[in-house]
Design a protein around this motif. Structure first.
Motif, short mmCIF file in Angstrom:
data_model
loop_
_atom_site.label_atom_id
_atom_site.label_comp_id
_atom_site.label_asym_id
_atom_site.label_seq_id
_atom_site.Cartn_x
_atom_site.Cartn_y
_atom_site.Cartn_z
N TRP A 47 1.96 2.58 -1.51
CA TRP A 47 1.23 1.75 -0.57
C TRP A 47 1.41 2.42 1.10
O TRP A 47 1.27 3.84 0.44
CB TRP A 47 1.94 0.33 0.11
CG TRP A 47 3.76 0.52 0.29
CD1 TRP A 47 4.88 1.26 -0.57
CD2 TRP A 47 4.31 0.34 1.86
NE1 TRP A 47 5.66 1.55 0.14
CE2 TRP A 47 5.55 1.15 1.02
CE3 TRP A 47 3.75 -0.39 2.89
CZ2 TRP A 47 6.71 0.49 2.42
CZ3 TRP A 47 5.01 -0.28 3.63
CH2 TRP A 47 6.18 0.28 3.14
N ASP A 95 -7.82 6.89 -0.58
CA ASP A 95 -6.65 7.60 -1.31
C ASP A 95 -7.50 7.77 -2.50
O ASP A 95 -8.34 6.93 -3.57
CB ASP A 95 -5.38 6.91 -2.12
CG ASP A 95 -4.36 7.41 -1.17
OD1 ASP A 95 -3.98 8.30 -0.77
OD2 ASP A 95 -3.49 6.46 -0.99
N VAL A 122 8.77 6.75 -2.75
CA VAL A 122 7.10 6.44 -1.89
C VAL A 122 6.84 7.35 -0.93
O VAL A 122 7.75 8.44 -0.22
CB VAL A 122 7.21 5.31 -1.04
CG1 VAL A 122 8.77 5.35 0.09
CG2 VAL A 122 6.30 4.76 -0.31
N GLY A 123 5.91 7.43 -0.91
CA GLY A 123 5.69 7.89 1.02
C GLY A 123 3.99 9.61 0.05
O GLY A 123 3.48 9.51 0.65
N ILE A 130 -0.57 15.00 3.28
CA ILE A 130 1.14 14.51 3.62
C ILE A 130 2.26 14.94 3.52
O ILE A 130 1.95 15.90 2.23
CB ILE A 130 1.09 13.16 2.08
CG1 ILE A 130 -0.38 12.01 2.71
CG2 ILE A 130 2.35 12.61 2.65
CD1 ILE A 130 0.07 11.22 1.60
N THR A 156 0.99 2.23 5.79
CA THR A 156 0.99 1.63 6.84
C THR A 156 0.81 0.78 7.26
O THR A 156 0.83 -1.15 7.48
CB THR A 156 1.05 2.83 8.07
OG1 THR A 156 1.62 3.31 8.08
CG2 THR A 156 1.56 2.21 9.23
N GLU A 157 -1.38 0.39 6.65
CA GLU A 157 -2.38 -0.76 6.92
C GLU A 157 -1.47 -1.66 5.98
O GLU A 157 -2.10 -2.66 5.97
CB GLU A 157 -3.23 0.03 6.81
CG GLU A 157 -4.25 1.57 7.27
CD GLU A 157 -3.34 2.22 6.90
OE1 GLU A 157 -1.85 2.71 6.82
OE2 GLU A 157 -3.86 3.66 7.59
N THR A 193 6.22 3.89 -5.62
CA THR A 193 5.48 2.44 -4.80
C THR A 193 4.92 3.07 -4.60
O THR A 193 4.98 3.83 -3.44
CB THR A 193 7.22 1.67 -3.66
OG1 THR A 193 7.19 2.85 -3.14
CG2 THR A 193 7.98 1.55 -4.97
N ILE A 220 6.81 2.76 8.53
CA ILE A 220 6.41 1.85 8.15
C ILE A 220 7.51 1.20 6.69
O ILE A 220 8.05 -0.19 7.09
CB ILE A 220 4.95 1.13 7.48
CG1 ILE A 220 4.62 0.10 7.37
CG2 ILE A 220 5.28 2.08 5.96
CD1 ILE A 220 4.55 -1.34 8.48
O1 PRX Z 1 -1.55 8.66 0.00
C1 PRX Z 1 -1.05 7.51 0.26
C2 PRX Z 1 0.82 8.16 0.01
O2 PRX Z 1 0.75 7.84 1.21
C3 PRX Z 1 -0.66 7.17 2.16
C4 PRX Z 1 0.55 6.10 2.90
O3 PRX Z 1 1.05 6.57 4.32
P1 PRX Z 1 1.57 5.76 5.12
O4 PRX Z 1 0.42 5.18 5.78
O5 PRX Z 1 2.87 7.23 6.43
O6 PRX Z 1 2.78 5.04 4.58
C5 PRX Z 1 3.60 6.05 3.89
C6 PRX Z 1 5.09 5.07 3.37
C7 PRX Z 1 4.54 3.38 2.67
C8 PRX Z 1 -1.36 6.26 1.32
O7 PRX Z 1 -2.23 6.38 1.41
N1 PRX Z 1 1.50 7.52 -0.52
C9 PRX Z 1 2.32 6.71 -0.65
N2 PRX Z 1 2.84 6.32 -1.99
C10 PRX Z 1 2.45 6.67 -2.01
C11 PRX Z 1 1.43 7.69 -1.64
N3 PRX Z 1 0.87 8.27 -2.73
C12 PRX Z 1 1.72 8.30 -4.69
N4 PRX Z 1 2.44 7.46 -4.42
C13 PRX Z 1 2.67 6.47 -3.70
N5 PRX Z 1 4.23 6.27 -4.21
#
Ligand code: PRX
Length: 635
Positions: A400, A487, A372-373, A508, A402-403, A398, A296
């Motif tokens: 966020w 989360d 991110v991620g 993750i 996929t959803e 940041t 995403i």
């Molecule tokens: O747990 C959080 C983590 O990644 C999850 C979402 O993963 P995905 O749908 O693959 O999207 C990733 C890219 C937007 C979240 O539920 N996550 C994402 N960003 C962060 C994070 N955990 C901590 N800090 C972040 N900045």
């Protein structure tokens, strides 16, 4: 006048308050002043989280590619839209102007049309990070087809599952891909997937590595000759605001992957508005997000968000360690990158190499750094801040998913004071809530709970493809009238948020979400395996790595355990992809279970983390005796 570009903390608070008090007026102004509509909406928002149903800008008509391309042509036609930096550092980069992007997207759109793709059809895109990937997304959007990009690191099984779930009739791929010093036989993977995809009538193949591949008569076609023969004009299909733009699969904690469905207008408005503010993008800046468009982050912040702002966005085909660990910094230096957005796992891997390699490059163009991620640990944050940002470029952590389609909790650079490991404040329009386990909202500051969002935002996913009930069960049933993120988070004394990690069975690894159940299912396919349980454990580069506890059918299995470990990882690679391989595999005589037969992962997690001083209550276990044995043999 809307506040499209926020420039001070005072302005942030003022705009945030407005976006919460009068969300419809707020988003209406943003949408009206900064986007191109064929027809305006009748209603800004209607929503009901109990169904769940959310609609933004209902009645409006538009095409997102007119917003990302056509409307820039008069003023930015000769501006670079995409810089393509190939895997090979010796090869020259390609600069694609907005005029050229228009032409290439139209050609590709016409090829799809000529192949019989119609509005609403699903198109699977399985490509490496080459310009055709971004162009294919936009070409689908141009004609109203729904793209479903599958990350080109997924296996044939993972690919076929995704193709069949959304019933794609066409696949766009390449003969292969470059990955550092290696090549990957993408077409071979597609061929294998096709054995289980009877619905696919056409495979269009980009020639990238000039490998000698098999072309299946009737089914496969080289893309280039078709592009050459296609018209450079393609009228944009007029779409409804809520028409589906794309499907993108994400792992669930159980079952098959979830095809998250995003719709057109809300996604466009939110991805563009967040891009402008979170990266403080200014005309003529060069922006680079290192993600793959298969995720995403690439959809929203390599393609749609930047292009909707007329930005220059860089696409990198290679990997951070080829030809050496200076590659990222070489690219920043070469293209004078101003905003750089990457994942904590990459930062940790690069930090491990030391600062000397960074010092060879001029990074003075950098203004904003993003991450991110996954949660970023304090050490990585400081390394990034000191060695890459030279303490001058704010880090935007940041948060966020996929959803969520776009960035939800984040600092705004030069506006929000940053704090290591904190994603800080909700973005404009976002209303987070923290819940305790019984579903009560935790008000005030200095609280920790499950992170939810209690009001709709424009880019939220609208459903799971083909399974609205699962969408409801997964996101809207745990806490009434709230979207549950999966989360955990805490809110500190000033209201800053820190994401503490997943509270479900998603792990993750290197920024990739992996559900434990599909991996366990793959392992259990091995004939020697009786059952298995996967948990995460801390890893200094990957953030988390996977630890598998595996019980064999025959405890006296004669094969050497190391061979079994290889075989198990081989099955995982075939079923899911190499990203899901286990770092540690411990063979056990049993797995701790509750009386109802549920594996107690909490205990296994503690063992994997080497934190066995307090395992909590084990009295409800059916087989407490196995725990000590597992501890004694832990890896
Ligand atoms: O747990 C959080 C983590 O990644 C999850 C979402 O993963 P995905 O749908 O693959 O999207 C990733 C890219 C937007 C979240 O539920 N996550 C994402 N960003 C962060 C994070 N955990 C901590 N800090 C972040 N900045």
């Amino acid at each position: 006048m809307s506040n499209y570009h926020i420039k001070s903390l005072e302005e942030y608070f003022q705009v945030y308050r407005k976006s919460i008090r009068e969300p419809e007026n707020f988003w209406e102004e943003i949408a009206e002043e900064h986007f191109l509509w064929r027809k305006k909406w009748n209603k800004v928002l209607s929503w009901d989280f109990s169904k769940p149903e959310v609609k933004w800008f209902e009645g409006a008509k538009l095409n997102i590619t007119e917003n990302c391309i056509d409307r820039h042509l008069a003023t930015r036609g000769e501006k670079t839209a995409i810089i393509f930096e190939p895997n090979n550092p010796e090869a020259s980069a390609e600069h694609i102007t907005y005029n050229q992007l228009h032409e290439r997207v139209c050609r590709m759109a016409n090829v799809l049309k000529n192949e019989g793709v119609e509005k609403g059809d699903r198109v699977c895109i399985y490509l490496p990070m080459i310009p055709e990937l971004a162009i294919a997304l936009l070409a689908c959007a141009r004609i109203g087809a729904i793209h479903s990009v599958v990350f080109a690191g997924f296996s044939a099984t993972a690919l076929s599952t995704r193709i069949n779930d959304s019933d794609c009739k066409i696949v766009i791929t390449s003969d292969g891909s470059y990955r550092g010093s290696k090549t990957i036989d993408l077409k071979g993977i597609v061929d294998e997937a096709m054995e289980n995809c009877p619905g696919v009538k056409k495979v269009l193949v980009v020639k990238r590595i000039n490998s000698d591949i098999q072309m299946n008569d009737g089914r496969d076609a080289w893309l280039q000759p078709l592009l050459d023969g296609a018209s450079t004009e393609c009228l944009a299909e007029v779409m409804n605001a809520e028409d589906h733009l794309f499907i993108l699969y994400t792992s669930g904690s159980t079952g098959k992957p979830k095809g998250m469905v995003h719709s057109t207008a809300g996604y466009m408005v939110y991805s563009a508005y967040t891009f402008k503010n979170v990266f403080q993008y200014r005309e003529n800046d060069v922006y680079w997000c290192t993600a793959d468009i298969g995720w995403i982050t690439g959809h929203s912040y390599i393609v749609y968000g930047p292009l909707a702002n007329g930005a220059t966005t860089l696409m990198f085909e290679g990997v951070p360690h080829h030809p050496d660990f200076g590659r990222f910094w070489d690219i920043v230096d070469k293209h004078k990158v101003n905003q750089f957005y990457t994942a904590p796992t990459a930062i940790r891997a690069l930090a491990k190499q030391g600062a000397e390699i960074v010092e060879k490059y001029d990074l003075s163009s950098l203004k904003v750094l993003g991450t991110v991620g996954e949660p970023i640990n304090e050490e990585a944050w400081h390394w990034y801040n000191e060695n890459i940002g030279k303490k001058k470029s704010p880090i935007v952590d940041t948060w966020w998913q996929t959803e969520t389609g776009g960035i939800m909790i984040t600092p705004i650079p030069f506006v929000t004071p940053t704090k290591p490991t904190y994603a800080t404040l909700p973005f404009i329009g976002i209303q987070p809530s923290l819940m305790d386990e019984s579903g009560n909202e935790l008000k005030g500051n200095q609280v920790e709970g499950r992170l939810c969002i209690k009001f709709p935002w424009p880019s939220m996913a609208r459903t799971i493809w083909g399974n609205h009930q699962r969408y409801k069960d997964t996101y809207f049933s745990t806490f009434e009238n709230n979207y549950f993120t999966g989360d955990g988070a805490l809110r500190d004394e000033v209201g800053y948020y820190r994401i503490t990690g997943r509270v479900d069975d998603v792990i993750i690894v290197s920024g990739h979400n992996l559900g434990t159940a599909p991996i366990e299912d793959a392992i259990n396919e091995h004939p020697a395996v009786a059952e298995s349980a996967i948990v995460g454990f801390p890893h200094d580069v990957k953030g988390s790595a996977l630890y598998g506890f595996v019980t064999l059918n025959d405890a006296g299995e004669t094969r050497v355990h190391d061979n079994l470990r290889k075989e198990i990882n081989q099955i995982i690679s075939e079923r899911i992809g190499a990203i899901a391989k286990l770092d540690k595999i411990q063979f056990t005589n049993g797995l701790p279970k509750t009386r109802s037969g549920k594996i107690m992962r909490r205990i296994l997690r503690k063992i994997a983390e080497k934190d066995t001083s307090n395992l909590g209550d084990t009295s409800t276990l059916l087989n407490p005796e196995c725990v000590q044995d597992i501890i004694d043999n832990a890896l």
